[in-house]
Enzyme design. Structure first.
Site, PDB file in Angstrom:
ATOM      1  N   CYS A   1       3.211  -2.251 -20.667  1.00 28.77           N
ATOM      2  CA  CYS A   1       2.001  -1.791 -19.987  1.00 28.77           C
ATOM      3  C   CYS A   1       1.959  -2.203 -18.521  1.00 28.77           C
ATOM      4  O   CYS A   1       0.995  -1.940 -17.825  1.00 28.77           O
ATOM      5  CB  CYS A   1       0.747  -2.270 -20.713  1.00 28.77           C
ATOM      6  SG  CYS A   1       0.618  -4.074 -20.761  1.00 28.77           S
TER       7      CYS A   1
ATOM      8  N   ARG B   1      -8.067  -2.120 -19.282  1.00 26.48           N
ATOM      9  CA  ARG B   1      -8.327  -3.439 -18.671  1.00 26.48           C
ATOM     10  C   ARG B   1      -9.847  -3.618 -18.626  1.00 26.48           C
ATOM     11  O   ARG B   1     -10.504  -3.000 -17.793  1.00 26.48           O
ATOM     12  CB  ARG B   1      -7.777  -3.491 -17.256  1.00 26.48           C
ATOM     13  CG  ARG B   1      -6.264  -3.513 -17.138  1.00 26.48           C
ATOM     14  CD  ARG B   1      -5.879  -3.504 -15.662  1.00 26.48           C
ATOM     15  NE  ARG B   1      -4.515  -3.937 -15.426  1.00 26.48           N
ATOM     16  CZ  ARG B   1      -3.506  -3.108 -15.176  1.00 26.48           C
ATOM     17  NH1 ARG B   1      -3.702  -1.809 -15.137  1.00 26.48           N
ATOM     18  NH2 ARG B   1      -2.292  -3.579 -14.951  1.00 26.48           N
TER      19      ARG B   1
ATOM     20  N   HIS C   1       0.819  -1.206   0.000  1.00 27.44           N
ATOM     21  CA  HIS C   1       0.000   0.000   0.000  1.00 27.44           C
ATOM     22  C   HIS C   1       0.849   1.251   0.000  1.00 27.44           C
ATOM     23  O   HIS C   1       0.566   2.226  -0.679  1.00 27.44           O
ATOM     24  CB  HIS C   1      -0.874   0.040   1.259  1.00 27.44           C
ATOM     25  CG  HIS C   1      -2.115  -0.744   1.115  1.00 27.44           C
ATOM     26  ND1 HIS C   1      -2.382  -1.863   1.847  1.00 27.44           N
ATOM     27  CD2 HIS C   1      -3.169  -0.567   0.296  1.00 27.44           C
ATOM     28  CE1 HIS C   1      -3.541  -2.349   1.485  1.00 27.44           C
ATOM     29  NE2 HIS C   1      -4.045  -1.583   0.547  1.00 27.44           N
TER      30      HIS C   1
HETATM   31  C1  PEP Z   1       0.822  -7.094 -16.486  1.00 28.03           C
HETATM   32  O1  PEP Z   1       0.721  -8.285 -16.164  1.00 28.03           O
HETATM   33  O2  PEP Z   1       1.901  -6.470 -16.492  1.00 28.03           O
HETATM   34  C2  PEP Z   1      -0.375  -6.328 -16.866  1.00 28.03           C
HETATM   35  C3  PEP Z   1      -0.283  -5.122 -17.375  1.00 28.03           C
HETATM   36  O3  PEP Z   1      -1.575  -6.898 -16.641  1.00 28.03           O
HETATM   37  P1  PEP Z   1      -2.300  -7.046 -15.210  1.00 28.03           P
HETATM   38  O4  PEP Z   1      -1.521  -6.244 -14.212  1.00 28.03           O
HETATM   39  O5  PEP Z   1      -3.684  -6.562 -15.428  1.00 28.03           O
HETATM   40  O6  PEP Z   1      -2.203  -8.526 -14.998  1.00 28.03           O
END
Ligand code: PEP
Ligand code: MG
Length: 549
Positions: free
Chosen positions: A479, A283, A183
């Protein structure tokens, strides 16, 4: 004295330490002296007091902090905890120990469930400590009050503490516990506050001691020399220099589009205001977590169009439903799995429900046509060429013209030379890529130290994707959270990333850091990082090289 930990963000702060009191000790297992009825009513009053206090704090904040505090308030009223503690009192325990043990067995239950439930265990501990403090007549450790700015040093911060943080006073945070996804780290990132977490040595710092908190270097320097102070102040001044919201670019002018990670339409306008050039990851599963039945094409079209509208004419990359593990969608069905992160997740689940996937792709195409965005659609958790070909063929047949995959399963990075020629773009998901490469559950605090995308093993996989993308002539994005770490963003560009997507609040820091390095320098820094022996070494080598230049 230098104390090492995990740096969060790129900020540097100089200030005097103010310590938060250590957590109150576990209550002794002493027998009750009062009768059971008296102890039970003390118990109920303490739990009600804790619940009310947390609800009152929830009312002062919003967003994720509010959700956590409201959930904590409910934990303090959970009938199973109350019944368990009452039974323990009847069996002879004092109220303090009874409630401590009752929360303890609740904790064990949550940890056994794994995933997102296990993550709540730390929130539960905070509820327990507050209740024990009330029963013992002592104050639970709180953020110290001061009319002067200070560096907050604590064992760890609970959500209730972080929500109460006065950003006009707190210059930086240093905690002994916590990992990069704790956190404290998330809050610090959101608010651009320099932080060092997992710095066990900070227990030796005393109130009033002058420190430099150097997040890019992942260290705290106590009692800094004049030269160290001057160096820190100079670096802080250059980091603080205002940076207009121009497109992301390296010092030599190489354009690195800076894009936003979004969970729903409400963040879209603020992302633009913070300088997002488009969306690098929408997402979609978060939109449907509460749905029992699959959403219709019309409902999805409307929701996607809302999210797309502010980005007309810009690039928007949408990830199809990434259900499974900690994000279950009722309409994709799920069976109990021993290791859900290694189970029927992402594209694996969608392939078994091709109707749901087809409807989502149709809705995305319809929303694109309504809003005029430059749509890219990518699939999560793709392992190899067979899965890639399956998704690309289906998406193209339904009218998607830019189709990509995320590289988050290590096999997809290892095979990137086979996969890149099949797609229009690849986006590296460093959160899962790190989890799977280091075999460390991203939800499990006890292995948080392994969940570090600076690890050279992760970076070498990212390099494979970068090289494959360059050979195939397609964009390679990042990402995962790593793209929002300014120094790591430079390293990722040096490894071949051509665009970066992150929480909008992190865009400004990344933009400023990119502007300080040419592509050749980014490549040199990347070479240092991949040659390092550990995540900490990689970060330290890169920070040292930058500090020298
Ligand atoms: C990742 O896995 O880096 C990603 C961007 O997807 P999530 O965090 O939604 O699994
Ligand atoms: Mg992922």
């Amino acid at each position: 004295m230098r104390i090492n930990g995990i740096g969060v963000g790129r900020g540097i702060a100089v200030g005097a330490v103010l310590r938060m009191a250590e957590p109150i000790p576990d209550p002794l297992d002493s027998p009750r002296v009062a009768d059971a009825a008296t102890e039970r009513s003390r118990l109920l009053a303490a739990l009600a007091g804790t619940a009310a206090e947390l609800a009152a704090r929830a009312a002062l904040v919003d967003g994720a902090a509010r959700d956590v505090l409201e959930a904590q308030s409910l934990m303090a009223q959970d009938p199973s905890v109350i019944d368990d503690a009452a039974r323990r009192i009847d069996a002879g325990q004092c109220a303090e120990r009874a409630v401590f043990d009752a929360f303890g067995s609740y904790r064990t239950l949550l940890e056994g469930l794994g995933g997102a439930m296990a993550e709540r265990a730390a929130d539960l501990d905070d509820v327990c400590r507050r209740t024990v403090a009330r029963l013992s007549g002592v104050k639970a450790p709180e953020i110290p009050a001061s009319d002067r700015p200070f560096v907050l040093v604590a064992h760890d911060l609970a959500p209730a503490d972080t929500a109460a943080l006065d950003l006009d006073r707190v210059l930086a945070i240093v905690t002994a516990a916590g990992g990069p996804t704790s956190h404290t780290a998330i809050l610090a990132k959101q608010r651009s506050l320099p932080a060092i977490v997992g710095a066990a040595g900070c227990r030796d710092l005393a109130d009033g001691q002058l420190v430099v908190v150097d997040a890019p270097a992942g260290c705290v320097v106590a009692d800094p020399s004049r030269a160290e102070l001057a160096g820190a102040r100079a670096r802080r001044a250059s980091a603080d220099a205002p940076c207009a919201s121009t497109p992301g670019a390296l010092a030599d002018g190489t354009h690195i589009p800076l894009l936003a990670n979004l969970g729903d339409a409400t963040d879209a306008s603020s992302a633009l205001a913070l300088g997002a050039e488009g969306v690098g990851l929408l997402r979609t599963e978060f939109l449907y977590l509460d749905h029992q039945a699959a959403p219709s094409v019309a409902e999805q079209t409307a929701r996607y169009a809302d999210a797309f509208r502010p980005f007309t004419g810009r690039r928007v990359i949408v990830r199809v439903l990434d259900a499974g593990a900690d994000k279950q969608l009722a309409f994709l069905g799920h069976e109990h799995e021993q290791n859900p992160a290694l189970g029927r997740r992402g594209l694996r689940a969608l392939r078994e429900h091709e109707g749901v996937l087809g409807d989502q792709l149709r809705a995305l195409v319809a929303a694109r046509d309504l809003t005029g965005v430059e749509l890219g659609v990518m699939a999560p958790m793709v392992a190899d060429a067979d899965e890639t070909e399956y998704f690309v063929a289906l998406a193209r047949s339904l009218g998607v013209s830019s189709v990509g995959i995320t590289a988050e399963v290590p096999s997809s990075a290892v095979l990137a030379d086979q996969l890149a020629p099949l797609v229009d773009f690849i986006s590296i998901g460093t959160n899962d890529l790190t989890q799977y490469t280091l075999a460390a559950d991203r939800m499990l605090g006890s292995v948080a130290a392994f969940q570090d995308p600076w690890h050279p093993a992760v970076l070498r996989l990212a390099r494979l994707v970068g090289q494959a993308g360059a050979t195939a002539g397609i964009p390679v994005g990042v990402c995962g959270e790593a793209a929002g770490d300014p120094l790591l963003a430079v390293v990722l560009v040096g490894l071949g990333a051509t665009e970066l997507s992150m929480s909008p609040a992190l865009l400004a820091d990344v933009r400023a850091e990119l502007a300080g390095h040419t592509l050749a320098q980014a490549r040199e820094l990347a070479a240092l990082a991949v040659a390092a022996r550990s995540a900490a070494d990689a970060r330290a080598e890169v920070s040292r090289r930058i500090a020298r230049s």
